[in-house]
Design a protein around this motif. Structure first.
Motif, mmCIF file in Angstrom:
data_model
loop_
_atom_site.group_PDB
_atom_site.id
_atom_site.type_symbol
_atom_site.label_atom_id
_atom_site.label_comp_id
_atom_site.label_asym_id
_atom_site.label_seq_id
_atom_site.Cartn_x
_atom_site.Cartn_y
_atom_site.Cartn_z
ATOM 1 N N GLN A 16 0.831 -1.207 0.000
ATOM 2 C CA GLN A 16 0.000 0.000 0.000
ATOM 3 C C GLN A 16 0.866 1.257 0.000
ATOM 4 N N HIS A 17 1.966 1.202 0.729
ATOM 5 C CA HIS A 17 2.869 2.357 0.787
ATOM 6 C C HIS A 17 3.466 2.644 -0.586
ATOM 7 N N VAL A 18 4.005 1.610 -1.252
ATOM 8 C CA VAL A 18 4.635 1.850 -2.558
ATOM 9 C C VAL A 18 3.591 2.230 -3.609
ATOM 10 N N LEU A 19 2.371 1.701 -3.454
ATOM 11 C CA LEU A 19 1.294 2.115 -4.362
ATOM 12 C C LEU A 19 1.003 3.606 -4.192
ATOM 13 N N GLY A 20 0.976 4.051 -2.935
ATOM 14 C CA GLY A 20 0.745 5.470 -2.665
ATOM 15 C C GLY A 20 1.820 6.342 -3.289
ATOM 16 N N ILE A 21 3.074 5.905 -3.181
ATOM 17 C CA ILE A 21 4.180 6.656 -3.779
ATOM 18 C C ILE A 21 4.056 6.657 -5.302
ATOM 19 N N TYR A 22 3.648 5.524 -5.853
ATOM 20 C CA TYR A 22 3.448 5.448 -7.311
ATOM 21 C C TYR A 22 2.359 6.431 -7.744
ATOM 22 N N TYR A 23 1.246 6.465 -7.018
ATOM 23 C CA TYR A 23 0.161 7.377 -7.384
ATOM 24 C C TYR A 23 0.602 8.845 -7.254
#
Length: 414
Positions: free
Chosen positions: A148-155
């Protein structure tokens, strides 16, 4: 029991069958059970198999057991943004084949996503994210939250700020001790112009960075907190805080952060219509940056606007500077800056109709596509004022409605 996993890995790497590897040492059936960890075995069998494969089993076991320690260290240097060390560890891990058979292969992939995003390789990062999501049910609780953290950074990297907020707020802190995610949550709220929530989460991240003695990231958090404060008084306290941050950047030998602080200080002067000081600090920020980079072009755009609004430089000179900026933006295919410098060229030449036509037809749709909230709102206000001036009431009302709806959405998110 990891010996069996290592033997199997190198056997398959060498394209040997179980019978070929085990010939004269043990049967193929027994080797199959060793590889699948389904039987006991004599130590000398492993020694003989390793010799035939040309590996030192003790060295391989040590490397496999040290992977968790190396991955943890890699995550620490990523959080601290120590690029040289981060790159060295990445090279070491890329050469470590045993990751594929370790229990930490998903952790490696997730940290690899973070590494790629820090180097602006968003498509490569997304490819790994898709791969991980196919087996998401196999992730540990910590790994699920890291996803979820890396997804947030990607977004954030793709300017999908509302999606970033959604996934980052789903993180469960009881299963995930890396509170750095609160900084990324603050950035997301700042990007949608929600200053209360941005300040709240930036303060949480500052506390975390202090706890881990990460002083450079403390500067990042304090910078983010400072630019949320929209005091329109004498500005003295804010100036003092900016000056303190600049000194902190110098003490920590971080010119990149100093340039960022100077840029934000310039913007604060710009929005208070002090164009002379805005122009000066934008220029100071530019002097530290690579003049082919996006951050340089952003400060250059602010410098030109400040100089134009404050009548600091002749229009002819400003037009040449704007054309140089446009040329650089085109060279690097920087769509944001291509639009911004085209707008500046129209503005400097007093081509009011062309400016607003380009703003409506080209720039604003691009700003919306990539989620540049500040530029979207600025553009809508400019178009509203232009339509009022032309007495085009229906168009003006449409822009006013869009502005009001944005304010309602921001209040709801806060």
């Amino acid at each position: 029991m990891n010996e069996g996993k290592i033997i199997r890995f190198y056997r398959e790497k060498n394209k040997l069958t179980q019978e070929q590897l085990g010939r004269g040492i043990c049967s193929g059936t027994h080797l199959s059970k060793i590889e699948r960890l389904h039987t006991e075995y004599a130590p000398e069998i492993i020694t003989l198999l390793a010799e035939r494969l040309g590996i030192d089993i003790e060295s391989e076991l040590k490397k496999l057991n040290n992977l968790k320690k190396l991955l943890t260290h890699w995550q620490d240097v990523i959080i601290m943004q120590l690029y040289d060390e981060m790159n060295l560890i990445n090279q070491e891990l890329e050469q470590e084949d045993l990751i594929q058979i370790s229990e930490y292969k998903n952790l490696y992939k997730l940290l690899r996503v973070r590494y790629l995003l820090m180097h602006n390789l968003t498509q490569d990062a997304l490819n790994i994210i898709y791969e991980i999501q196919k087996n998401e049910h196999k992730l540990s609780s910590y790994e699920s939250n890291l996803l979820q953290h890396v997804l947030g950074i990607y977004y954030l990297a793709t300017h999908e700020n509302l999606k970033a907020i959604q996934v980052l707020k789903s993180i469960n802190e009881s299963d995930y001790d890396n509170k750095e995610y609160t900084y990324h949550l603050a950035v997301a709220y700042h990007s949608i112009e929600s200053p209360v929530m941005a300040y709240f989460y930036a303060d949480k991240s500052r506390q975390f960075f202090k706890e881990i003695n990460n002083y450079l990231r403390v500067i990042d958090a304090e910078m983010l907190m400072l630019i949320q404060v929209k005091d329109d008084g004498d500005f003295k306290e804010s100036i003092q805080r900016f000056e303190k941050l600049i000194k902190s950047c110098e003490l920590c030998n971080s010119p990149v952060r100093k340039a960022r602080v100077l840029h934000n200080l310039a913007f604060e002067y710009f929005r208070r219509n002090n164009f002379e000081l805005a122009s000066r600090y934008y220029k100071d920020s530019m002097s530290i940056k690579d003049n082919e980079s996006g951050p340089y072009l952003l400060s250059l755009e602010g410098y030109i606007r400040s100089s134009l609004n404050g009548s600091i430089l002749p229009r002819e000179e400003l037009l040449e500077i704007a054309k140089d900026g446009l040329e650089t933006a085109i060279k690097h295919n920087e769509k944001l800056y291509i639009n911004l410098f085209n707008l500046l060229c129209y503005l400097i030449q007093d081509k009011e109709q062309e400016y607003h036509q380009y703003l409506h037809d080209q720039a604003l749709p691009m700003f919306k596509q990539f989620g540049f909230v500040y530029l979207i709102q600025r553009s809508k206000k400019e178009l509203f004022n232009y339509y009022i001036k032309l007495k085009q009431t229906n168009k003006a009302l449409k822009m006013a409605e869009l502005l009001i709806n944005h304010e309602k959405k921001a209040c709801h998110l806060s």
